[in-house]
Design a protein around this motif. Structure first.
Motif, PDB file in Angstrom:
ATOM      1  N   ILE A 188       0.891  -1.161   0.000  1.00  0.00           N
ATOM      2  CA  ILE A 188       0.000   0.000   0.000  1.00  0.00           C
ATOM      3  C   ILE A 188       0.925   1.205   0.000  1.00  0.00           C
ATOM      4  O   ILE A 188       1.641   1.455   0.965  1.00  0.00           O
ATOM      5  CB  ILE A 188      -0.928   0.010   1.234  1.00  0.00           C
ATOM      6  CG1 ILE A 188      -1.659  -1.326   1.366  1.00  0.00           C
ATOM      7  CG2 ILE A 188      -1.942   1.151   1.125  1.00  0.00           C
ATOM      8  CD1 ILE A 188      -2.452  -1.468   2.662  1.00  0.00           C
ATOM      9  N   ASN A 189       0.922   1.939  -1.092  1.00  0.00           N
ATOM     10  CA  ASN A 189       1.961   2.931  -1.360  1.00  0.00           C
ATOM     11  C   ASN A 189       1.573   4.323  -0.875  1.00  0.00           C
ATOM     12  O   ASN A 189       0.436   4.748  -1.040  1.00  0.00           O
ATOM     13  CB  ASN A 189       2.228   2.947  -2.871  1.00  0.00           C
ATOM     14  CG  ASN A 189       3.423   3.762  -3.268  1.00  0.00           C
ATOM     15  OD1 ASN A 189       3.362   4.976  -3.350  1.00  0.00           O
ATOM     16  ND2 ASN A 189       4.522   3.076  -3.544  1.00  0.00           N
ATOM     17  N   HIS A 194      -2.372   3.603  -5.085  1.00  0.00           N
ATOM     18  CA  HIS A 194      -2.612   2.158  -5.150  1.00  0.00           C
ATOM     19  C   HIS A 194      -1.749   1.448  -4.114  1.00  0.00           C
ATOM     20  O   HIS A 194      -0.625   1.850  -3.878  1.00  0.00           O
ATOM     21  CB  HIS A 194      -2.302   1.634  -6.541  1.00  0.00           C
ATOM     22  CG  HIS A 194      -3.158   2.254  -7.607  1.00  0.00           C
ATOM     23  ND1 HIS A 194      -4.342   1.693  -8.037  1.00  0.00           N
ATOM     24  CD2 HIS A 194      -3.023   3.408  -8.305  1.00  0.00           C
ATOM     25  CE1 HIS A 194      -4.883   2.465  -8.968  1.00  0.00           C
ATOM     26  NE2 HIS A 194      -4.106   3.514  -9.138  1.00  0.00           N
ATOM     27  N   LEU A 195      -2.270   0.443  -3.542  1.00  0.00           N
ATOM     28  CA  LEU A 195      -3.630  -0.048  -3.689  1.00  0.00           C
ATOM     29  C   LEU A 195      -4.653   0.994  -3.258  1.00  0.00           C
ATOM     30  O   LEU A 195      -4.478   1.652  -2.228  1.00  0.00           O
ATOM     31  CB  LEU A 195      -3.839  -1.296  -2.834  1.00  0.00           C
ATOM     32  CG  LEU A 195      -3.030  -2.540  -3.196  1.00  0.00           C
ATOM     33  CD1 LEU A 195      -3.227  -3.597  -2.132  1.00  0.00           C
ATOM     34  CD2 LEU A 195      -3.443  -3.123  -4.530  1.00  0.00           C
ATOM     35  N   THR A 196      -5.750   1.099  -4.021  1.00  0.00           N
ATOM     36  CA  THR A 196      -6.864   1.942  -3.611  1.00  0.00           C
ATOM     37  C   THR A 196      -7.667   1.227  -2.532  1.00  0.00           C
ATOM     38  O   THR A 196      -7.430   0.052  -2.227  1.00  0.00           O
ATOM     39  CB  THR A 196      -7.794   2.214  -4.797  1.00  0.00           C
ATOM     40  OG1 THR A 196      -8.370   0.957  -5.228  1.00  0.00           O
ATOM     41  CG2 THR A 196      -7.047   2.856  -5.963  1.00  0.00           C
ATOM     42  N   VAL A 197      -8.637   1.915  -1.970  1.00  0.00           N
ATOM     43  CA  VAL A 197      -9.503   1.304  -0.963  1.00  0.00           C
ATOM     44  C   VAL A 197     -10.180   0.059  -1.531  1.00  0.00           C
ATOM     45  O   VAL A 197     -10.202  -1.008  -0.896  1.00  0.00           O
ATOM     46  CB  VAL A 197     -10.554   2.314  -0.459  1.00  0.00           C
ATOM     47  CG1 VAL A 197     -11.596   1.613   0.414  1.00  0.00           C
ATOM     48  CG2 VAL A 197      -9.878   3.434   0.324  1.00  0.00           C
ATOM     49  N   GLU A 198     -10.737   0.171  -2.729  1.00  0.00           N
ATOM     50  CA  GLU A 198     -11.418  -0.975  -3.332  1.00  0.00           C
ATOM     51  C   GLU A 198     -10.451  -2.102  -3.630  1.00  0.00           C
ATOM     52  O   GLU A 198     -10.785  -3.294  -3.484  1.00  0.00           O
ATOM     53  CB  GLU A 198     -12.158  -0.540  -4.603  1.00  0.00           C
ATOM     54  CG  GLU A 198     -13.357   0.343  -4.343  1.00  0.00           C
ATOM     55  CD  GLU A 198     -14.341  -0.295  -3.367  1.00  0.00           C
ATOM     56  OE1 GLU A 198     -14.663  -1.494  -3.552  1.00  0.00           O
ATOM     57  OE2 GLU A 198     -14.775   0.390  -2.427  1.00  0.00           O
ATOM     58  N   GLU A 199      -9.241  -1.767  -4.062  1.00  0.00           N
ATOM     59  CA  GLU A 199      -8.245  -2.802  -4.355  1.00  0.00           C
ATOM     60  C   GLU A 199      -7.791  -3.509  -3.075  1.00  0.00           C
ATOM     61  O   GLU A 199      -7.530  -4.712  -3.086  1.00  0.00           O
ATOM     62  CB  GLU A 199      -7.057  -2.176  -5.081  1.00  0.00           C
ATOM     63  CG  GLU A 199      -7.387  -1.761  -6.512  1.00  0.00           C
ATOM     64  CD  GLU A 199      -6.333  -0.862  -7.134  1.00  0.00           C
ATOM     65  OE1 GLU A 199      -6.362  -0.689  -8.365  1.00  0.00           O
ATOM     66  OE2 GLU A 199      -5.495  -0.302  -6.389  1.00  0.00           O
ATOM     67  N   ILE A 200      -7.688  -2.769  -1.986  1.00  0.00           N
ATOM     68  CA  ILE A 200      -7.342  -3.388  -0.704  1.00  0.00           C
ATOM     69  C   ILE A 200      -8.420  -4.389  -0.305  1.00  0.00           C
ATOM     70  O   ILE A 200      -8.124  -5.500   0.165  1.00  0.00           O
ATOM     71  CB  ILE A 200      -7.157  -2.323   0.392  1.00  0.00           C
ATOM     72  CG1 ILE A 200      -5.932  -1.451   0.093  1.00  0.00           C
ATOM     73  CG2 ILE A 200      -7.006  -2.974   1.770  1.00  0.00           C
ATOM     74  CD1 ILE A 200      -5.811  -0.232   0.977  1.00  0.00           C
ATOM     75  N   ALA A 232      -6.187   1.772   4.350  1.00  0.00           N
ATOM     76  CA  ALA A 232      -6.410   0.403   4.797  1.00  0.00           C
ATOM     77  C   ALA A 232      -7.562   0.323   5.790  1.00  0.00           C
ATOM     78  O   ALA A 232      -8.407  -0.575   5.715  1.00  0.00           O
ATOM     79  CB  ALA A 232      -5.132  -0.149   5.432  1.00  0.00           C
ATOM     80  N   LEU A 233      -7.615   1.281   6.713  1.00  0.00           N
ATOM     81  CA  LEU A 233      -8.693   1.294   7.697  1.00  0.00           C
ATOM     82  C   LEU A 233     -10.042   1.519   7.027  1.00  0.00           C
ATOM     83  O   LEU A 233     -11.044   0.903   7.382  1.00  0.00           O
ATOM     84  CB  LEU A 233      -8.427   2.385   8.739  1.00  0.00           C
ATOM     85  CG  LEU A 233      -7.230   2.138   9.668  1.00  0.00           C
ATOM     86  CD1 LEU A 233      -6.919   3.387  10.471  1.00  0.00           C
ATOM     87  CD2 LEU A 233      -7.485   0.952  10.590  1.00  0.00           C
TER      88      LEU A 233
END
Length: 249
Positions: A188-189, A194-200, A232-233
């Motif tokens: 998570i950069n 990216h990762l975006t919220v949806e990708e996480i 992430a949260l």
């Protein structure tokens, strides 16, 4: 990030294994990054300049021994910080799917997709990134991009996959599954979204370890983790799944 500030303040970053220096296109020296890591109480830092395949700012192989000597000196000067020499290799579509073949020269191997790399779909990905074209789940560009990442993962021992999903269309589900298979940590950069919220949320459905990378290009950014943790949260990810943050106290 403000809505998660009270939670974020309860955590600290233990180590930052994604930073850049003047050896690629960072603005500070190796010592600048290590000094900031020491000041921020990090236990470890990796110097991970860009792989040699980049057309404008790839690392010069001939300078690696010089970097290694500098790191040896800094390990003595800053004994409280473990300093690693790594590289952020560039993924490509041809064997061995990275622009770094002699990976044994490095203590840690990061890899990710970047513009400015031949044989990596540079032009269509740039157009897609600027216009939003070719981003459907069935687009040939997404298929080619995802295959490139999967081939890199399955044919190399990559420690960290950097900012997956950035700079073009990628199938995060297939990539996360491959990271689960290969034991590759998913970043998570802090510099990129990216990762975006949806990708996480998608990647969290697989048994993968997450890591926050500052991707610092200036020394002051070494150790930045707050915004990625907020992402992430928001995605509902348990912070315990992020390997390089720790609850304070």
């Amino acid at each position: 990030m403000n809505s998660y500030r009270s939670i974020i303040q309860k955590y600290r970053m233990i180590y930052d294994h994604h930073t850049h220096t003047v050896y690629s296109h960072g603005k500070g020296s190796i010592e600048d990054n290590v000094r900031v890591a020491s000041e921020k109480g990090l236990e470890s830092i990796a110097i991970t300049d860009h792989g040699p395949g980049h057309l404008t700012y790839g690392i010069n192989h001939e300078k690696i021994p010089q970097m290694r000597r500098e790191i040896a000196r800094l390990r003595e000067k800053y004994p409280n910080v473990r300093v690693l020499l790594g590289v952020e290799a560039n993924t490509v579509r041809t064997w061995p799917y990275l622009d770094v073949e002699d990976t044994a020269s490095f203590d840690i191997l990061l890899a990710g997709y970047h513009f400015g790399i031949l044989k990596a779909g540079m032009v269509p990905n740039y157009i897609s990134n600027r216009t939003g074209l070719f981003r459907s789940d069935t687009s040939s560009l997404m298929v080619k991009n995802t295959d490139m990442i999967l081939n890199a993962l399955y044919n190399n021992h990559i420690d960290i996959l950097t900012h997956p999903g950035d700079k073009g269309p990628f199938d995060i589900r297939d990539i996360a599954r491959a990271c689960e298979d290969t034991g590759t940590m998913v970043e998570i950069n802090a510099k990129h979204k990216h990762l975006t919220v949806e990708e996480i949320k998608i990647a969290a459905g697989f048994d993968v370890k997450f890591i926050i990378g500052s991707d610092a290009h200036i020394p002051e950014k070494v150790g930045d983790f707050e915004e990625p943790l907020a992402r992430a949260l928001e995605a509902g990810l348990d912070p315990d799944r992020i390997v390089n943050i720790q609850k304070i106290g």
